[in-house]
Design a protein around this motif. Sequence first.
Motif, PDB file in Angstrom:
ATOM      1  N   ASN A 132     -10.396  35.992  -7.472  1.00  0.00           N
ATOM      2  CA  ASN A 132      -9.114  35.298  -7.527  1.00  0.00           C
ATOM      3  C   ASN A 132      -9.266  33.940  -6.836  1.00  0.00           C
ATOM      4  OD1 ASN A 132      -7.149  37.022  -8.892  1.00  0.00           O
ATOM      5  ND2 ASN A 132      -7.536  38.468  -7.240  1.00  0.00           N
ATOM      6  N   ASN A 133      -9.633  32.944  -7.632  1.00  0.00           N
ATOM      7  CA  ASN A 133      -9.926  31.614  -7.106  1.00  0.00           C
ATOM      8  C   ASN A 133      -8.824  30.605  -7.394  1.00  0.00           C
ATOM      9  OD1 ASN A 133     -11.837  29.271  -6.342  1.00  0.00           O
ATOM     10  ND2 ASN A 133     -11.329  28.832  -8.477  1.00  0.00           N
ATOM     11  N   ALA A 134      -8.056  30.793  -8.462  1.00  0.00           N
ATOM     12  CA  ALA A 134      -7.051  29.810  -8.863  1.00  0.00           C
ATOM     13  C   ALA A 134      -6.024  29.598  -7.764  1.00  0.00           C
ATOM     14  CB  ALA A 134      -6.352  30.267 -10.141  1.00  0.00           C
ATOM     15  N   SER A 135      -5.599  28.338  -7.599  1.00  0.00           N
ATOM     16  CA  SER A 135      -4.695  28.025  -6.494  1.00  0.00           C
ATOM     17  C   SER A 135      -3.997  26.698  -6.725  1.00  0.00           C
ATOM     18  CB  SER A 135      -5.487  27.951  -5.172  1.00  0.00           C
ATOM     19  OG  SER A 135      -4.675  27.468  -4.123  1.00  0.00           O
ATOM     20  N   GLY A 184       3.288  31.904  -6.515  1.00  0.00           N
ATOM     21  CA  GLY A 184       2.887  32.503  -7.788  1.00  0.00           C
ATOM     22  C   GLY A 184       1.393  32.449  -8.005  1.00  0.00           C
ATOM     23  N   SER A 185       0.794  31.277  -7.768  1.00  0.00           N
ATOM     24  CA  SER A 185      -0.643  31.133  -8.023  1.00  0.00           C
ATOM     25  C   SER A 185      -1.486  31.719  -6.906  1.00  0.00           C
ATOM     26  CB  SER A 185      -0.994  29.654  -8.214  1.00  0.00           C
ATOM     27  OG  SER A 185      -0.753  28.921  -7.026  1.00  0.00           O
ATOM     28  N   ASN A 186      -0.986  31.693  -5.678  1.00  0.00           N
ATOM     29  CA  ASN A 186      -1.815  32.049  -4.523  1.00  0.00           C
ATOM     30  C   ASN A 186      -1.709  33.493  -4.065  1.00  0.00           C
ATOM     31  OD1 ASN A 186      -3.282  29.592  -3.599  1.00  0.00           O
ATOM     32  ND2 ASN A 186      -1.220  28.730  -3.636  1.00  0.00           N
ATOM     33  N   VAL A 226       0.497  27.755   3.054  1.00  0.00           N
ATOM     34  CA  VAL A 226      -0.114  28.569   4.098  1.00  0.00           C
ATOM     35  C   VAL A 226       0.507  29.965   4.119  1.00  0.00           C
ATOM     36  CG1 VAL A 226      -0.506  28.793   6.577  1.00  0.00           C
ATOM     37  CG2 VAL A 226      -0.806  26.581   5.470  1.00  0.00           C
ATOM     38  N   ALA A 227       1.820  30.042   3.906  1.00  0.00           N
ATOM     39  CA  ALA A 227       2.470  31.354   3.851  1.00  0.00           C
ATOM     40  C   ALA A 227       1.894  32.197   2.717  1.00  0.00           C
ATOM     41  CB  ALA A 227       3.976  31.187   3.665  1.00  0.00           C
ATOM     42  N   ALA A 228       1.667  31.560   1.573  1.00  0.00           N
ATOM     43  CA  ALA A 228       1.125  32.295   0.425  1.00  0.00           C
ATOM     44  C   ALA A 228      -0.293  32.777   0.701  1.00  0.00           C
ATOM     45  CB  ALA A 228       1.164  31.410  -0.821  1.00  0.00           C
ATOM     46  N   LYS A 229      -1.125  31.923   1.285  1.00  0.00           N
ATOM     47  CA  LYS A 229      -2.495  32.326   1.582  1.00  0.00           C
ATOM     48  C   LYS A 229      -2.526  33.392   2.679  1.00  0.00           C
ATOM     49  CE  LYS A 229      -5.142  29.901  -1.203  1.00  0.00           C
ATOM     50  NZ  LYS A 229      -5.905  30.578  -2.273  1.00  0.00           N
ATOM     51  N   THR A 230      -1.620  33.312   3.643  1.00  0.00           N
ATOM     52  CA  THR A 230      -1.540  34.345   4.677  1.00  0.00           C
ATOM     53  C   THR A 230      -1.161  35.682   4.057  1.00  0.00           C
ATOM     54  OG1 THR A 230      -0.911  32.679   6.325  1.00  0.00           O
ATOM     55  CG2 THR A 230      -0.452  34.979   6.859  1.00  0.00           C
TER      56      THR A 230
END
Length: 248
Positions: free
Chosen positions: A89-92, A112-114, A155-159
């Motif tokens: 899952n690389n798309a961002s 959505g993407s992350n 950052v919230a999405a990546k967390t």
Amino acid sequence: MQPTPVSLVTGGAKRIGAQLVKTLHQQGHNVIIHYHHSQEAAQSLADALNQLRPASACVVQADLCNLNEVSHLAARAQQCYGRVDVLVNNASAFYPTPLGSVTQQDWQALTGSNVQGPLFLIQALADALTHSQGCVINMIDMHIDRPLPQHSVYVAAKTALASVTRSLAAEMAPAVRVNGIAPGAILWPERSLCDAEKQNLLDSIPLNTLGTPDDIAHTMLFLLQASYITGQIIYVDGGRSIASGASA
């Protein structure tokens, strides 16, 4: 005779994603290159890989913010070669959202993407990954520990993706391993930077240099081969996540 492993890389047409695709292909995998808008780059990459090894690469388009398209992506991916062994899952989506300007569209695009797309794609491919005793690698970000100013939604999405990585590692074990990679500054941003901005960035990295897409690809290969590692997030950031920024 062992079947040829099959890897799906989201956002695999350009930059880091393209290097991940090339590396997996060099390792003998058949590759499925997901793209959203970068059709020309995705098809060009697939054509080049198919010249090296016929019928070893295919492309699939999907908007990861649209759950119907995520389901379609999962179905198409399984149709390409009849199996999926590795999901990366690389798309961002990545852009600033200063407080006071955040919109619902920003929230939907970045989460959505992350995190939403990766979670629902893993869910849609869970049976296939379980059948192949496969693995998932999620691209996270070192900024989950050192928040990036004006990027609160990203950052919230990546967390959240980091939390999903750990949770699903427990839930999908022992059949499927789930790990993450947290890159730091790997390539210069697509937006232009002046010399002073570039130097400030380099000064924030203890190893004093940008990483390369190969650094991420090597870590991906390590995690693919490390059969006793799951639920872990490896930081590939030149030490940036542990730099205090103190001058004395």
